[in-house]
Write an enzyme that holds these catalytic residues in place. Structure first.
Site, short mmCIF file in Angstrom:
data_model
loop_
_atom_site.label_atom_id
_atom_site.label_comp_id
_atom_site.label_asym_id
_atom_site.label_seq_id
_atom_site.Cartn_x
_atom_site.Cartn_y
_atom_site.Cartn_z
N ASP B 145 0.93 -0.94 0.51
CA ASP B 145 0.26 0.58 -0.30
C ASP B 145 0.97 1.35 -0.79
OD1 ASP B 145 -1.56 -2.00 0.34
OD2 ASP B 145 -2.91 -0.73 1.73
N LYS B 208 -6.69 2.80 -3.24
CA LYS B 208 -7.28 3.28 -2.24
C LYS B 208 -7.32 4.45 -1.24
CE LYS B 208 -5.02 2.46 2.35
NZ LYS B 208 -3.64 1.07 2.98
N LYS B 244 -10.42 0.00 -2.91
CA LYS B 244 -10.24 0.19 -1.19
C LYS B 244 -10.40 1.54 -0.24
CE LYS B 244 -6.96 -1.63 2.63
NZ LYS B 244 -5.95 -1.94 2.76
#
Lengths: 290, 308
Positions: B145, B208, B244
């Site tokens: 991430d 995300k 996400k």
């Protein structure tokens, strides 16, 4: 002032009290409250189980802060509630009269309610001394038992008393550091909603007392079965209802406090044992040097 | 310097031509997802799906190997009192904790995701970010991430951001790359849309919303804009990109609203942990409490669910 006709009166909307706010019931349901002649006095929120759930969340959130507040502060806040009630006593007398009491009886009930708050405010830093103990043990330990609040208390307030019964059951719960979710009298709900406004103006932190109106039969089971409620107080003396509460409460072994035959206007119905009923005894063993 | 040059075949998109976002329309549409009535049976299924999509996260300065091992135990044993529950999709930790998490999870089919690239600020030199990414992957991270350089993006240095994402993607090797836009710092939905397009073209496997360290974190409108960007990217290129939302989704009901939005924007193909995740720490317990309530009919207490 043009003098053209009468002023339109502004009637109060009776709402519920959750987490320091006055929302309407999320269910959007109401029931009409009628006086002895069948005339509608007000529309009362018919609280739902979701309102109850939201109240429990609020009460749980408020518990840490309230139970950690000093006994002195809790006492001061209860005094403050009594002061605010005194200042608004005329409103409560009027509401009691609307619900069928004579003016003299109404005045007596409001005054007894104020005095009851003062009574429990006074106990705030004293009940611990009465009920705590240093215990004799035969090893080198200090052994002492002290009281701690049991947690979130669900109160089914007496159905036949609008104000005094309500206050007689809320005050001992919160003075002991618990937080409360209260279902007001179904027959006489007006004063409960106005009392929430008094609490709101008295430095009682949001969530410490949450007040719902609605149908007993609908909400009673929820009060008993919610896993995040630590005690239930039930005052109406119906054996079947009490039994059903006991059964549902068994799941998370809630304390069930069923009060029967209480005349709330009687002096004997105020005592520190009512505070103790929603307290847990914690016993500590503390080693001492030989 | 040249060794880090971008070798990706991806081409920088023309951000001037990115679809403009109708803010009022997006907010109204997002609000409507919250008004859907969901029946009990669907609710149980939705809650189970939410569980399987959770990236169970701990990203605190005070994290210790013990805390991470405990989180991994939680990931494996969500609530054994309810048999047949799915497990979460991944455990999300800092790079220093990847090894610990990997060992704690053993043979269980749960991924380890590692934040990287100087999370959460992204304020580090590119060499360091690349090195951090490679080390996290070498430790065993299945997913990375990363955060984008918001400062550069807001200055209009889109080329810089694009190259950075592409370079990190390359450093990831087989690991999946999630690109955190940190929408709370981007300011407008138009910028969210542009950053989404940029990240997808640069090679992101997932986009995300947030680090969870900045407010506002994930919101329904922001997520909707990103989902729409994913949909249009798919029509344009034929490549599916995952989504996400992270930060601020702590109750089960809200998570179900996110699923409704996913279903109505991207359709069933995205309704799996492969293409959709929730970044959250406290969401799992609320979902578990709701699932237990579906079984027993009683509202639950946090006292009876393990803390993660």
């Amino acid at each position: 002032m043009s003098g053209s006709g009468k002023r339109v009166p502004v009637a109060k909307t009776y709402k519920i009290y959750i987490d320091g706010k006055f929302p309407r019931t999320e269910s959007g349901r109401y029931f009409p409250l009628e006086d002895a002649d069948g005339a509608v006095i007000a529309n009362i929120c018919r609280g739902s189980r979701k309102d109850f759930r939201n109240s429990v969340v609020a009460a749980r959130k408020a518990l840490d802060g309230w139970s950690a507040a000093s006994a002195y502060l809790r006492g001061q806040i209860l005094y403050r509630v009594a002061e605010m009630l005194e200042g608004r006593s005329e409103q409560f007398v009027a509401e009691l009269c609307l619900q069928g009491l004579s003016r003299r009886k109404a005045r007596n009930e409001v005054e007894a309610s104020i005095d009851r708050l003062i009574y429990y405010a006074g106990w705030s830093d004293k009940y611990q001394q009465i009920f705590s103990a240093v215990n004799p043990v035969s090893s080198s330990h200090f052994n002492f038992s002290v009281l701690e609040p049991t947690g979130v208390v669900a109160v089914l307030a007496p159905n036949d008393s609008s104000l005094l019964g309500l206050i007689s059951n809320i005050a001992p719960v919160i003075v002991g550091g618990n937080t409360a979710v209260v279902l007001a009298s179904e027959k006489l709900p007006l004063c409960a909603v106005s009392f929430a406004e008094v609490l709101h103006a008295s430095d009682v932190p949001a969530g410490v007392v949450n007040l719902l109106t609605g149908f007993r039969e609908e909400l009673c089971g929820q009060f008993a079965s919610h896993m995040d409620v630590n005690a239930v107080i039930y005052c109406d003396g119906d054996v079947e209802v009490a039994r059903s509460i006991q059964e549902k409460a068994a799941d998370n072994i809630k304390r069930v406090i069923a009060r029967v035959d209480n005349d709330w206007s009687d002096e004997t119905s105020q005592n520190p044992y009512l505070i103790k009923e929603t307290q847990e005894t914690k016993t500590t063993w503390h080693p001492i040097g030989s | 310097m040249t060794s880090e040059a971008v070798t990706s075949a991806n081409r920088m998109p023309d951000l001037g031509r990115v679809t403009l976002v109708d803010e009022v329309g997006v907010r109204e549409r997002a609000a409507r997802f919250q008004a859907r009535s969901i029946k009990n049976e669907s609710k149980t299924e939705a809650l189970r799906l939410v569980l399987s999509m959770i990236d169970l996260t701990t990203l605190e300065g005070q994290d210790t190997p013990g805390k991470v091992a405990q989180l991994c135990q939680k990931a494996i044993h969500l609530h054994d009192a309810l048999p047949g529950l799915p497990h979460v999709a991944a455990v999300c930790v800092y790079p220093t904790m990847v090894g610990v998490a990997k060992r704690a999870l053993g043979n269980h089919d749960i991924n380890v995701a590692s934040v990287a690239t100087a999370f959460p600020s992204g304020m580090a030199l590119r060499q360091i970010k690349l090195e951090e990414t490679r080390m996290a992957v070498a430790e065993g991270a299945d997913e990375i991430d990363m955060v984008i350089s918001r400062g550069a993006f807001l200055q209009g240095e889109y080329g810089f951001v694009f190259d950075e994402i592409a370079a990190i993607k390359e450093a990831c090797g087989d690991a999946h790359l999630k690109v955190i836009l940190e929408t709370g710092e981007l300011g407008t939905l138009d910028r969210v849309r542009r950053a989404s397009v940029l990240a997808m073209h640069a090679g992101a496997d997932f986009i995300k919303t947030s680090t969870g360290k900045i407010q506002p974190a994930a919101t329904l409108p922001v997520t909707l804009v990103m989902l729409q960007a994913i949909r249009d990217f798919y029509f344009e290129t034929g490549r599916m990109v995952g989504m996400k939302p992270a930060g601020g989704i702590s109750n089960a009901k809200l998570a179900v609203h996110y699923l409704v939005m996913l279903r109505e924007t991207l359709g069933n193909a995205w309704m799996t942990p492969k293409w959709y995740r929730f970044g959250a720490s406290s969401l799992a317990n609320d979902v578990l409490m709701q699932l237990r309530k579906q079984v027993t009919g009683n509202y639950q207490s946090a006292d009876y669910f393990s803390k993660d």
